[in-house]
Design an enzyme around this catalytic site. Structure first.
Site, PDB file in Angstrom:
ATOM      1  N   GLN A 191       0.817  -1.272   0.046  1.00 38.47           N
ATOM      2  CA  GLN A 191       0.019  -0.199   0.092  1.00 38.47           C
ATOM      3  C   GLN A 191       0.785   1.190   0.056  1.00 38.47           C
ATOM      4  OE1 GLN A 191      -2.510  -2.165   3.336  1.00 38.47           O
ATOM      5  NE2 GLN A 191      -3.305  -0.262   3.173  1.00 38.47           N
ATOM      6  N   PHE A 244      -5.951  -3.814   3.401  1.00 34.66           N
ATOM      7  CA  PHE A 244      -6.580  -3.561   4.835  1.00 34.66           C
ATOM      8  C   PHE A 244      -5.813  -3.048   5.866  1.00 34.66           C
ATOM      9  CE2 PHE A 244      -8.667  -7.631   3.144  1.00 34.66           C
ATOM     10  CZ  PHE A 244      -9.723  -6.948   2.798  1.00 34.66           C
ATOM     11  N   GLU A 296       0.716  -1.830   4.442  1.00 36.84           N
ATOM     12  CA  GLU A 296       1.243  -0.471   4.381  1.00 36.84           C
ATOM     13  C   GLU A 296       2.601  -0.410   5.042  1.00 36.84           C
ATOM     14  OE1 GLU A 296       0.213   3.698   6.859  1.00 36.84           O
ATOM     15  OE2 GLU A 296      -1.163   2.130   6.958  1.00 36.84           O
ATOM     16  N   ARG A 327      -4.731   7.324  17.707  1.00 26.94           N
ATOM     17  CA  ARG A 327      -5.863   7.229  16.854  1.00 26.94           C
ATOM     18  C   ARG A 327      -6.989   6.479  17.816  1.00 26.94           C
ATOM     19  NH1 ARG A 327      -8.188   8.237  11.672  1.00 26.94           N
ATOM     20  NH2 ARG A 327      -6.463   9.357  10.961  1.00 26.94           N
ATOM     21  N   ARG A 352      -7.443  -1.748   8.968  1.00 32.52           N
ATOM     22  CA  ARG A 352      -8.620  -0.874   8.726  1.00 32.52           C
ATOM     23  C   ARG A 352      -9.271  -0.087   9.858  1.00 32.52           C
ATOM     24  NH1 ARG A 352     -13.169  -3.508   4.640  1.00 32.52           N
ATOM     25  NH2 ARG A 352     -14.008  -1.486   3.938  1.00 32.52           N
ATOM     26  N   PHE A 364      -7.401   1.452  12.004  1.00 31.98           N
ATOM     27  CA  PHE A 364      -5.958   2.324  12.595  1.00 31.98           C
ATOM     28  C   PHE A 364      -6.168   2.528  13.773  1.00 31.98           C
ATOM     29  CE2 PHE A 364      -2.104   4.835  12.553  1.00 31.98           C
ATOM     30  CZ  PHE A 364      -1.568   4.105  11.766  1.00 31.98           C
ATOM     31  N   THR A 402      -2.872  11.739  10.828  1.00 31.55           N
ATOM     32  CA  THR A 402      -2.825  12.344  11.749  1.00 31.55           C
ATOM     33  C   THR A 402      -1.057  12.976  11.847  1.00 31.55           C
ATOM     34  OG1 THR A 402      -2.337  10.325  13.245  1.00 31.55           O
ATOM     35  CG2 THR A 402      -4.344  11.799  13.414  1.00 31.55           C
ATOM     36  N   ALA A 456      -5.740   5.408   5.756  1.00 29.14           N
ATOM     37  CA  ALA A 456      -6.244   6.522   6.696  1.00 29.14           C
ATOM     38  C   ALA A 456      -7.795   6.873   5.692  1.00 29.14           C
ATOM     39  CB  ALA A 456      -5.500   7.656   6.741  1.00 29.14           C
ATOM     40  N   GLU A 462     -12.645   3.101   5.655  1.00 27.20           N
ATOM     41  CA  GLU A 462     -12.504   2.610   7.269  1.00 27.20           C
ATOM     42  C   GLU A 462     -13.898   2.821   7.901  1.00 27.20           C
ATOM     43  OE1 GLU A 462      -7.878   3.226   8.624  1.00 27.20           O
ATOM     44  OE2 GLU A 462      -9.200   4.972   7.832  1.00 27.20           O
TER      45      GLU A 462
END
Length: 776
Positions: free
Chosen positions: A209, A240, A244, A322, A354, A356, A454, A523, A725
């Site tokens: 990703q 998902f 990442e 988060r 998904r 996060f 963020t 995100a 998400e």
């Protein structure tokens, strides 16, 4: 077409359009990395994994590995010319290969490179490793008891006087909730193929990703500059969040082997090794202390979010951040203090998934809402409504951002009516009175989810658009396609901008060679960022074409109008292909690099204050369940969803995302249980032991609607909102409905307090516990 002929209607934005790869998915012709034709001489790598949860490495004997059939060689930390690290947080705590010590069962020790994958896989098990075992801790409570070592800096969010709020509240309750983790279980596992080039060059095909991070990590491991590494991603078979950062390891190993032996190298772990060696959704244990009044209004919340981070930092800092950002869900707390504990454990380092961290934060909020409802003998929906954020007052979050786009009241009101919630709840209460064995439950839960990275610098994107002289269009951007429909949405944006059909736009694979320094497709920001970047590129080209058309047709630029199929230059209609051809002949640049950065956002982690989210997405769901109190088995009978995606770019894709997100969330909260044994080995590492939802688990009645009246108050692409998400958290209503059904065995007088995942075993044990407590 003559100059007086009307332009054709080709509108594509805000319409339901099939996924660009849909027919290929169905036919089995969509090409993934393992389907690609391998270059001649391709070798295969496989990882050798540790078989201890925490131990010093005394020695490794590679003799049998090197002597095995087909083995070309091995890769260890000593073979790395650059840094032995693929930590996405750049804390240098995630080695490619372990050296002196292993921190979890399944940590890579070395890689075998052989002529075939089977040869490499078999040889990887032949090394003789001598360990000196150390004490290990694999869960949150054990890590806290051992002193609570953290993998990264914790966060505290605070607003109001928490001590005074708790002291003054008429009622107070304390509790905890254990929230389980989740494996991504993408259909396509991790895979990478590296092809060596001349000089330092290497091309990497990676199921990731985040192509730019793979580029960085490969360059870091090989000790070369970023420009020598090109990363290509056409599509992933699911991500998902699991791709990442977790693809860094596999890409680095493939590239390392490719450059060492000057042969293409591919690496693909088996499913059980993939599940053992790669990170998952963070498990949390949340301890809370809540003050409230007779109406159910919350006065103060004090909570600690302990998370199983694993052995390294990975993304545990931002994930636990988060979680705190969503400790409020849709509720206003007059006084609040929430703190994170990203705990070191001897397990694989957990990572993005998904939501996060947001889902875990929300799940805890729904737990204390539920506790209050059972303590007061009220419908939990009444307590939820009493605590919703206000429109003009009572609208500041724990991180001091004002909620300016609140539509949760309307969402919940509409769903309550359309799902006939009140009548159905009354019928269920009546049913449960006369049914001693089977019990039903129903719940309506809201979702408010903040959209933006963020880490503010990630909120940027680039796109490259070419218009060829035949009028066809080439589209490249930094987003990656993992089945979610990003490619088709951005293509729709571009087709709409130029007024042409989707068949005119060629969607190109994502590559760091065309769009540099990209952010992860994560995100829920893929369409927001890349759609706007593509739109910016189209804007630049259209401005040049407008000036060209005005000059060519001798009209003022204000008289040149973009219409479907081309332009209207005064009285003359010019088809787009004709316009492009004439622009080329007149030396007009037909290429542009677009760029976008999200406005308004800022965040100061040190003070716990800022405006980290550009906007919020909202939704609500009603779930109805039936449990068997003798076995714990249950069914999800009906689900109704109303979800806010702003002005949908593609309703068909968005509804699919809502449906899929809900089912994945339901799996996380009900059937997907991660189990480590007392040696620290993950035991649920295959579909035989790890249960994702099946098609048969989809509710028999599944009503999903988009809030068609919604449009983003912020100037996002097409006034749409993110959809990746937020729908996952709609599944919280399943847990709440199961809780009501369990509570029915004690006439709703005791809060059920079910941990997640709410497996049939937990339902059965919950029923038995409440029966005992009711008997006194």
């Amino acid at each position: 077409m003559n100059k007086h002929e009307a332009p054709i209607a080709l509108a594509s934005l805000h319409t339901s359009t099939r996924h660009d790869s849909g027919p290929k998915h169905v036919a089995g012709t969509a090409e993934y990395i393992d389907d690609m034709i391998e270059p001649a001489g391709t070798v295969h790598a496989y990882l050798a994994l540790s078989t201890r949860a925490h131990a010093e490495i005394v020695s490794i004997d590679y003799a049998a590995v090197k002597a095995a059939l087909g083995v070309i060689g091995i890769l260890t930390a000593e073979d790395i010319p650059g840094e032995n690290d693929v930590s996405p947080s750049h804390k240098h705590d995630e080695p490619v290969f372990a050296t002196d010590k292993v921190h979890f069962w399944g940590q890579p020790l070395f890689a075998v490179v052989a002529e075939t994958r089977d040869q490499a896989r078999r040889a990887a098990h032949l090394a003789k490793v001598e360990y000196r075992e150390l004490q290990h801790h694999t869960d949150v409570r054990a890590a806290q008891a051992a002193g609570g070592k953290l993998v990264t800096e914790p966060l505290k969010l605070e607003r109001g006087d928490i001590e005074a709020g708790l002291a003054a509240a008429p009622h107070r309750l304390k509790g905890s909730i254990a929230i389980g983790g989740q494996d991504h279980f993408y259909l396509e596992g991790h895979i990478a193929m590296a092809v060596p080039g001349e000089d330092e060059d290497v091309t990497v095909f990676s199921s990731t990703q985040h192509p730019s991070e793979v580029q960085l990590m490969v360059a870091q491991v090989l000790a070369i500059r970023h420009h020598a590494v090109t990363v290509n991603v056409r599509r992933m078979g699911g991500g998902f969040g699991g791709k990442e950062t977790q693809g860094n390891l596999f890409a680095a190993v493939a590239a390392l082997a490719a450059k060492k032996w000057n042969r293409a190298c591919k690496i693909r772990p088996d499913r059980d090794d993939d599940m053992t060696a790669t990170g998952k959704r963070h498990d949390f244990v949340v301890d809370y202390d809540v003050g409230y009044d007779d109406s159910g209004k919350i006065h103060a919340v004090d909570a600690v979010y302990g998370a199983r981070a694993g052995f390294s930092s990975d993304l545990s800092g931002p994930v636990t951040d988060r979680a705190l950002f969503h400790a409020d869900n849709a509720y206003w707390y007059p006084a609040v203090r929430v703190r994170s504990e990203p705990l070191y454990t001897n397990t694989v380092s957990n990572t993005a998934f998904r939501g996060f961290g947001g889902p875990q934060g929300m799940m805890a909020a729904e737990r204390w809402i539920e506790d209050i409802a059972y303590a007061l003998g009220k419908d939990p929906l009444e307590i939820r409504r009493a605590n919703f954020y206000g429109l003009d007052t009572n609208n500041v979050t724990p991180y001091h951002q004002t909620v300016e786009d609140n539509i949760i009241h309307r969402i919940v009101d509409e769903l309550e009516a359309s799902a006939d919630y009140q009548a159905r709840r009354a019928a269920i209460l009546s049913y449960n009175q006369g049914s001693p064995i089977l019990k039903k439950g129903i719940a309506l839960t809201p979702v408010k989810f903040g959209i933006s990275f963020t880490a503010t610098w990630y909120n940027q994107a680039g796109a490259l658009v070419h218009v060829y002289k035949d009028g066809s269009i080439h589209l490249s951007h930094g987003g990656t396609e993992m089945g979610q429909g990003l490619y088709i949405k951005v293509a729709q944006v571009l087709a709409d901008a130029f007024g042409v059909g989707l068949d005119v736009v060629k969607i190109m694979a994502t590559t760091t060679g065309k769009v540099p320094n990209t952010s992860a497709t994560a995100a829920s920001s893929g369409s927001d960022l890349n759609g706007m970047a593509a739109y910016d590129a189209a804007r630049q080209i259209k401005e040049r074409l407008t000036a060209h058309a005005a000059k060519l047709h001798q009209v003022a630029e204000a008289e040149v109008q973009w219409v479907q199929g081309g332009i209207q230059a005064g009285a003359r209609f010019v088809p787009f292909a004709e316009l492009a051809a004439s622009a080329y002949l007149n030396r007009v640049q037909l290429s542009a690099a677009g760029f976008y950065q999200t406005p308004k956002i800022h965040w100061d982690r040190a003070t716990g204050r800022g405006h980290p989210f550009y906007y919020f997405a909202y939704g609500a769901s009603v779930s109805e369940v039936t449990i068997d109190t003798l076995t714990g088995e249950y069914t999800v009978d009906r689900v109704d969803i109303l979800h806010d995606v702003g002005k949908s770019l593609n309703p068909a894709i968005d509804i699919g995302q809502v449906e899929g997100g809900f089912i994945q969330g339901m799996g996380w909260l009900t059937t997907e249980e991660l189990v480590w044994d007392d040696k620290g080995q993950l035991r649920t590492k295959a579909p035989s032991t790890y249960k994702i939802p099946l098609a048969s688990d989809v509710p028999a009645v599944f009503n999903v609607r988009l809030a068609e009246w919604s449009a983003n108050a912020e100037p996002t692409i097409g006034r749409s909102k993110a959809v990746g998400e937020p729908p996952l958290m709609l599944a919280m209503s399943v847990v709440e409905a199961l809780s009501m059904a369990v509570a029915a065995v004690a006439d709703y007088g005791i809060a059920p307090r079910l941990d997640t995942p709410v497996t049939p075993e937990r339902v059965l044990m919950g029923c038995e516990r409440l029966k005992r407590e009711a008997r006194g």
